[in-house]
Write an enzyme that holds these catalytic residues in place. Sequence first.
Site, PDB file in Angstrom:
ATOM      1  N   CYS A  33      19.527  10.413 -37.913  1.00 14.68           N
ATOM      2  CA  CYS A  33      20.089   9.069 -37.921  1.00 14.68           C
ATOM      3  C   CYS A  33      19.366   8.249 -38.986  1.00 14.68           C
ATOM      4  O   CYS A  33      18.396   8.705 -39.611  1.00 14.68           O
ATOM      5  CB  CYS A  33      19.932   8.413 -36.552  1.00 14.68           C
ATOM      6  SG  CYS A  33      18.196   8.153 -36.067  1.00 14.68           S
ATOM      7  N   HIS A  66      10.432  13.177 -32.981  1.00  7.42           N
ATOM      8  CA  HIS A  66      10.188  14.224 -31.993  1.00  7.42           C
ATOM      9  C   HIS A  66      10.910  15.518 -32.360  1.00  7.42           C
ATOM     10  O   HIS A  66      11.890  15.912 -31.720  1.00  7.42           O
ATOM     11  CB  HIS A  66      10.584  13.743 -30.599  1.00  7.42           C
ATOM     12  CG  HIS A  66       9.613  12.764 -30.022  1.00  7.42           C
ATOM     13  ND1 HIS A  66       9.966  11.794 -29.105  1.00  7.42           N
ATOM     14  CD2 HIS A  66       8.284  12.611 -30.240  1.00  7.42           C
ATOM     15  CE1 HIS A  66       8.899  11.086 -28.785  1.00  7.42           C
ATOM     16  NE2 HIS A  66       7.874  11.565 -29.465  1.00  7.42           N
ATOM     17  N   GLU A 165       8.137   5.345 -27.109  1.00 11.85           N
ATOM     18  CA  GLU A 165       8.908   4.109 -27.251  1.00 11.85           C
ATOM     19  C   GLU A 165       8.670   3.176 -26.070  1.00 11.85           C
ATOM     20  O   GLU A 165       8.511   1.962 -26.242  1.00 11.85           O
ATOM     21  CB  GLU A 165      10.408   4.418 -27.381  1.00 11.85           C
ATOM     22  CG  GLU A 165      11.241   3.166 -27.590  1.00 11.85           C
ATOM     23  CD  GLU A 165      12.735   3.447 -27.626  1.00 11.85           C
ATOM     24  OE1 GLU A 165      13.506   2.533 -27.290  1.00 11.85           O
ATOM     25  OE2 GLU A 165      13.124   4.571 -28.000  1.00 11.85           O
ATOM     26  N   THR A 212      15.969   2.990 -26.165  1.00  9.31           N
ATOM     27  CA  THR A 212      17.166   3.085 -27.011  1.00  9.31           C
ATOM     28  C   THR A 212      17.877   4.429 -26.949  1.00  9.31           C
ATOM     29  O   THR A 212      18.982   4.560 -27.481  1.00  9.31           O
ATOM     30  CB  THR A 212      16.800   2.813 -28.482  1.00  9.31           C
ATOM     31  OG1 THR A 212      15.893   3.834 -28.938  1.00  9.31           O
ATOM     32  CG2 THR A 212      16.166   1.444 -28.648  1.00  9.31           C
ATOM     33  N   SER A 271      13.970  12.561 -26.619  1.00 11.76           N
ATOM     34  CA  SER A 271      14.714  11.952 -25.517  1.00 11.76           C
ATOM     35  C   SER A 271      16.207  11.982 -25.795  1.00 11.76           C
ATOM     36  O   SER A 271      17.005  12.376 -24.942  1.00 11.76           O
ATOM     37  CB  SER A 271      14.247  10.510 -25.303  1.00 11.76           C
ATOM     38  OG  SER A 271      15.025   9.871 -24.315  1.00 11.76           O
ATOM     39  N   ASN A 272      16.616  11.570 -26.994  1.00 11.33           N
ATOM     40  CA  ASN A 272      18.058  11.542 -27.274  1.00 11.33           C
ATOM     41  C   ASN A 272      18.634  12.958 -27.281  1.00 11.33           C
ATOM     42  O   ASN A 272      19.766  13.177 -26.861  1.00 11.33           O
ATOM     43  CB  ASN A 272      18.346  10.808 -28.590  1.00 11.33           C
ATOM     44  CG  ASN A 272      18.068  11.644 -29.816  1.00 11.33           C
ATOM     45  OD1 ASN A 272      18.911  12.414 -30.273  1.00 11.33           O
ATOM     46  ND2 ASN A 272      16.875  11.519 -30.369  1.00 11.33           N
ATOM     47  N   SER A 314      16.772  13.688 -34.488  1.00  9.87           N
ATOM     48  CA  SER A 314      15.556  14.047 -35.224  1.00  9.87           C
ATOM     49  C   SER A 314      15.572  15.495 -35.713  1.00  9.87           C
ATOM     50  O   SER A 314      14.556  16.001 -36.186  1.00  9.87           O
ATOM     51  CB  SER A 314      14.325  13.822 -34.335  1.00  9.87           C
ATOM     52  OG  SER A 314      14.477  14.470 -33.085  1.00  9.87           O
TER      53      SER A 314
END
Length: 371
Positions: A33, A66, A165, A212, A271-272, A314
């Site tokens: 991103c 990450h 975060e 986020t 996490s995402n 990532s």
Amino acid sequence: MEQVTRLRTQRTMAGTIAVVVETLYLAKPRGFCAGVVMAIEAVKDQAVAARERGDGGIAVYHDIVHNRTVVSRLESELGVSFVEDLGDLEVARRRAAEEGRDVGDTVVFSAHGVSPVVRQHAAELGLATVDATCPLVTKVHNEAKKYARLGYHILLVGDSTAHQEVIGTRGEAPEQTTVVAVVGNRKHDPLLADPNSVEVPDPSKVVVLTQTTLSVDDTMKTVDLLKRRFPELIVPPSDDLCFATKNRQDAVRTIAPSVDLFLVVTSEASSNGMRLVELATDLTASARRIESALDIEPAWLDGVRTVGVTSAASTPDDLVQAVVAFFRSHNQDLRVVEEGEWENIAFRKPRRVTPVPEAEAAAPGGGETAP
């Protein structure tokens, strides 16, 4: 989407029959991103600039993003040192010296953000700093500072109190922040407050902020639950979930009905990325997390004709292309379907901020920046 109906088979060297995947659906968008691109480029630029200045290598506070492949490449190609505490810098310098390298006085803050305590520690150590925090994370930090100043208690929705975060955002107002588990959280963290029972000092002065990188659906459920419990709850007008998180989850939803197996290329620490794994698991018969094509197990492909592939924000796209190459090596007629839109957003690169002596800092216009 057109489905391939003819089942191809291939005889392996062992003499068993294996299914050859006919169609590969690539999620779009996927991978890096804007915030990740900005952060990684900042590290690369600063590493080169430090070398040109003769300052030695640079350090990064926490993994810049990450993903272990990204971190390993920065370590091996540019000699970047990663530390989990600025107090570990001397250890990193000794280790680098043993390898014939130097670590200078520049530290890059990771894309996940840091607390004011870390910034203060860097100043005390006389370090030049480069803030590679994703601007969307910075927005949440600014909201935390704003509502803390106004006397509100902050309910910070997250998936782990140990996520960098969450640590950074909570650090803006630790005495006024409670970290609340997102509904449907699949991590075990006893330090997370239960949204069904969390209490606040004054129900008339409470605001909700979020990590986020959470599940869109689970975040909405959590905020709705908290609004029912605290009717005067303030929900900031702009959603805290980042556009990349939403877009990658939407892309998974789009192709999930067409696939027999979903592969998510992500490190477990992302996490995402793990939210993508969970979403794909919920929507398909089978979903697997892989770090690279080397992790693909032949047993997963039994009876599989269509495979979906996505990757965390990532994850470098060359790891996804290696997955495509893996399936193409077993079927030269592999059909690759890639629909959707890439994001067209870029963030400005951060600048290096040099430490300022106390006398200069007290003077008007004190402080300077360097490229």
